[in-house]
Design a protein around this motif. Structure first.
Motif: not given
Length: 823
Positions: A285-291, A325-331, A444-447
């Motif tokens: 399960x690949x979880x990607x969250x943009x928040x 397999x856990x990808x957080x994209x935190x703003x 944020x994205x580059x990090x």
């Protein structure tokens, strides 16, 4: 309450677009019957045949008829989009609703979405035009079972939720899932219908995914509530009871052999802590969250029962077999829009998702990042959601299940969900306007790219720490050592010791001063960021070669100018990171601006108490860049009386908060600050788009809008303005100070080019008697005899102001001719 009541789904018809197919085509099987008029018309449209033996002839349309299809139909094109909606999910309501304060998780949320689908012609109801298979195919929701729930949650969690059905309204008001561990429930309300509605919501998500994997629909939208992505193993929180999406994913993985890998994409504005917890060690399960994360201060952070540290940052990448397999994209801030989300999809989501190659895509579709939502504070448009959906439809052979999560503005969620529904049914998304992401979003994205590049070959450049410790020295330490050596060689600037334990570690070797800083002369104190390094790294490896790296130290030009003018200088470098003694040589983030400003303020106060206030400086100038600006303003506000000794304050502000200088005890400080300051603010700074910019108050200082983009460009562009201001402030001192060697040589050159009146050799020899110091009164009188002191001083002042040589020559001609007449 009758849970089978469906009366509220009956609505008026929406407009249905007529078919664009042409109805007047000639479909007669007898194509040999042609009228003369038709023959002539068709002949006029027939192309001319060219070449040897070419003849003009009619083309028989029977030759262009399509062959019989080899297959019945293309299943994806002709299959329907599924829809899960059950009015009974609206029965989860507050037991004692407030009249003036409607809870954000309003039961009307799912109704307005379904109504929007009907009005847009996406969902069918009785009386609608056309056959039902032209609309979304309805999928019945069912209640989730205990075994299904326990794939994600504990049995104790299930039992507690079921117990709510037998409690009175009064008991539910005081009900706690974990008594003694907190005083009130975390952002949930309870009712006797909660167990039933939560079971329907989770069951609806399961049936949506099952219909998709059974091939009954091509994709599906589950309009369900209560939401689920905050619900943890044994905690209800954030309006959520069961983790709907995670339960559906695990049920489908068990039931279907062709559903081994599942992508869960969560675009809700809040981090889906429940989904992350459910799959944190699962490589399937690949979880990607943009928040929005706000550096760990935005919900659900700081709300956990176990008091855990921020859980939704980019460093949480999974564990064990699930690492990566856990990808957080935190703003780190609110206000993100279409451009930022699309950029995140292009840089992170789609590359990783394509490499993962899922069998099923589930979208945890919270619409609280939509423009107009009161909790999210972001600006994603319906077209933005449609484009993200469209990109995800390229995965898993189009098997995409959209499950509703948050979203609390009824109009925003209706329009956003409708745009997603249209895209699922095959309508191209609307065009997007303006696709330039904001700087903070790019950062944020580059990090995240750097962090996730350790696990995904598709992401570049790679994190250099993944190759192991570099066994070297950080460049900011190397550069400061080089600066110290250079400034010593050129101006004999040496370190000032900071004998305070809280500061000595951070600023060891960072404060350099000329040897004359205690003399009666102007003192320029510069608090600046480290020099800017510009590099063109290898696009694949991320390596930085020295020949593709440039060091821009514009502050050094100010030091050069000040030393040439005879100023004393204290140069304070404000490092963005302090290298630890036991440095692990991994990537380090820049220290927070607030922390760096606080340290810089403390350092400036220390330097004032121990070095600046004790000297005999005729003028004191404070100049700060970014963090230095905040330190100077904070110092002035805390030391109003001592700050009166300052002659001028100069600030350059690029990407840090613009500080105001207003006192709680004095009504005159803001006026004094305005009269003694020059504040250059970058054109891209948020200040110019704020309400403060409409009528700038004096407390912000004398502000100038800079067209330069970077700090180096700002320092270079406004150097002349700054130096002119300092010369104006020190004009009286300039006329009496000893001449520098350069000025003395220039004046000798000027005087040597003139035909002097006969003053005698003794006057010429007096120049050497005074060691050539023409700036001293004795030397000037000996050199020029009875000439007026002020006249010659004017020549020196002209040279010191850096005016053109012919101006100085003209002034000297006037002086000499006037004195000749006097003699």
């Amino acid at each position: 309450m009758d849970v089978e009541d469906h009366t509220d789904v009956v609505m008026h018809d929406g407009g249905i677009l007529a078919s664009t197919e042409l109805d007047n085509a000639d479909t007669s099987p007898d194509l040999s019957i042609k009228t003369e008029q038709n023959t002539e018309a068709r002949a006029s449209l027939a192309p001319a045949l060219r070449g040897q033996g070419a003849k003009r002839e009619m083309l028989d349309p029977r030759e262009d008829l399509p062959r019989p299809p080899k297959f019945k139909h293309l299943p994806y094109v002709t299959a329907q989009t599924g829809l899960v909606y059950d009015v009974r999910m609206r029965f989860h309501v507050e037991t004692y609703p407030a009249e003036s304060d409607i809870h954000p998780e309003d039961p009307r949320r799912i109704h307005v979405i379904f109504e929007a689908f009907v009005n847009a012609g996406l969902a069918w109801r009785k009386g609608a035009e056309g056959p039902p298979d032209q609309y979304m195919g309805r999928i019945d929701a069912r209640k989730v079972t205990k075994d299904e729930v326990c794939l994600v949650h504990t049995e104790r969690h299930w039992d507690w939720i079921q117990s709510l059905a037998s409690k009175s309204d009064e008991e539910l008001e005081d009900e706690l899932q974990h008594p003694g561990q907190y005083k009130q429930m975390d952002s949930v309300y309870l009712s006797p219908n909660t167990p039933f509605c939560a079971a329907l919501s989770a069951g609806g998500a399961i049936e949506a995914c099952r219909a998709l994997l059974l091939g009954k629909v091509k994709n599906v939208f589950a309009v369900i509530r209560p939401p689920g992505h905050h619900a943890e193993r044994e905690d209800v929180k954030g309006f959520c009871f069961y983790d709907n999406v995670s339960i559906a994913a695990k049920v489908c993985q068990q039931e279907f052999e062709h559903c081994r890998k599942v992508l869960v994409l969560d675009w809700d504005v809040h981090h889906g802590n429940g989904i992350q917890q459910a799959h944190y060690n699962d490589p399937n399960v690949l979880y990607i969250s943009l928040h929005v994360h706000n550096d760990g201060t935005f919900y659900p952070e700081l709300s956990y029962r176990d008091n855990r540290l921020p859980y939704g940052d980019r460093l949480h990448c999974g564990e064990g077999a699930g690492l990566g397999y856990n990808v957080n994209i935190p703003w780190r801030r609110h206000g993100m829009g279409d451009a930022d989300y699309i950029y995140a999809f292009q840089q992170i989501v789609m590359p990783i998702a394509s490499e993962f190659n899922p069998d099923l895509v589930i979208i945890a579709a919270g619409f609280d990042a939509a423009e107009g939502d009161m909790l999210g504070g972001c600006f994603v448009t319906p077209a933005g959601y449609a484009h993200m959906t469209h990109m995800l439809m390229s995965l898993a052979q189009g098997r995409v299940a959209v499950c509703l999560e948050g979203g609390y503005n009824l109009d925003s969620i209706a329009r956003s969900a409708c745009a997603v529904g249209r895209t699922l049914m095959g309508e191209p998304p609307d065009r997007l306007q303006g696709l330039e992401p904001v700087n903070s979003a790019v950062d944020d994205i580059k990090k995240v790219v750097r962090q996730q590049s350790k696990f995904w070959p598709c992401l570049h450049p790679k994190d250099v720490s993944a190759r192991g410790p570099p066994q070297g020295e950080r460049m900011h330490d190397v550069v400061r050592k080089w600066q110290a050596t250079t400034l010593w060689d050129e101006y004999e600037m040496s370190p000032l010791f900071v004998h305070r334990e809280s500061l000595s570690k951070s600023f060891d070797g960072q404060v350099l001063a000329t040897s004359n800083y205690m003399d009666a002369r102007p003192l320029l104190v510069i608090l600046h960021d480290p020099p800017e390094m510009l590099a063109s790294p290898d696009p694949r490896t991320g390596r930085v070669e020295l020949h593709n790296t440039w060091l821009t130290d514009i502050v050094k030009t100010y030091v050069d100018w000040a030393a040439k003018e005879g100023f004393a200088v204290i140069d304070v470098n404000l490092p963005k990171h302090v290298t630890a003694i036991d440095d692990d040589q991994e990537h380090e983030e820049i220290d927070r601006v607030e922390h760096r400003t606080k340290e810089a303020t403390e350092l400036l106060s220390y330097l004032w108490d121990n070095y600046i206030e004790l000297n005999e400086a005729t003028h004191i100038f404070l100049m700060g860049t970014n963090t230095g600006h905040g330190a100077i303003v904070n110092f002035i506000k805390a030391n109003e009386a001592r700050a009166q000794r300052l002659s001028k304050v100069i600030s350059f502000v690029e990407d840090v908060p613009l500080q105001s200088c207003k006192s709680a005890t004095s009504d005159t400080l803001d006026g004094w600050y305005y009269g003694h300051s020059l504040v250059f603010v970058s054109d891209e700074h948020a200040f110019w788009s704020s309400d403060f910019a409409r009528k700038i108050r004096k407390r912000f200082g004398r502000i100038f809008k800079s067209s330069a983009e970077t700090m180096s460009e700002m320092l270079a562009a406004h150097k002349e303005s700054v130096t002119d201001a300092l010369l104006d402030e020190t004009e009286d001192w300039q006329l009496t100070r000893p001449a520098s060697p350069d000025e003395q040589q220039q004046l000798e050159t000027e005087l040597g080019q003139k035909s002097l009146p006969p003053l005698g050799n003794s006057a010429l020899s007096a120049l050497g008697h005074s060691n050539g110091n023409l700036a001293s009164p004795g030397a000037r009188k000996a050199r020029f005899g009875m000439r007026e002191e002020s006249d010659v001083a004017e020549v020196i002042a002209t040279i010191r102001r850096g005016q053109k040589q012919h101006w100085a020559t003209a002034a000297l001609d006037s002086v000499l001719s006037g004195n000749a007449a006097h003699n």
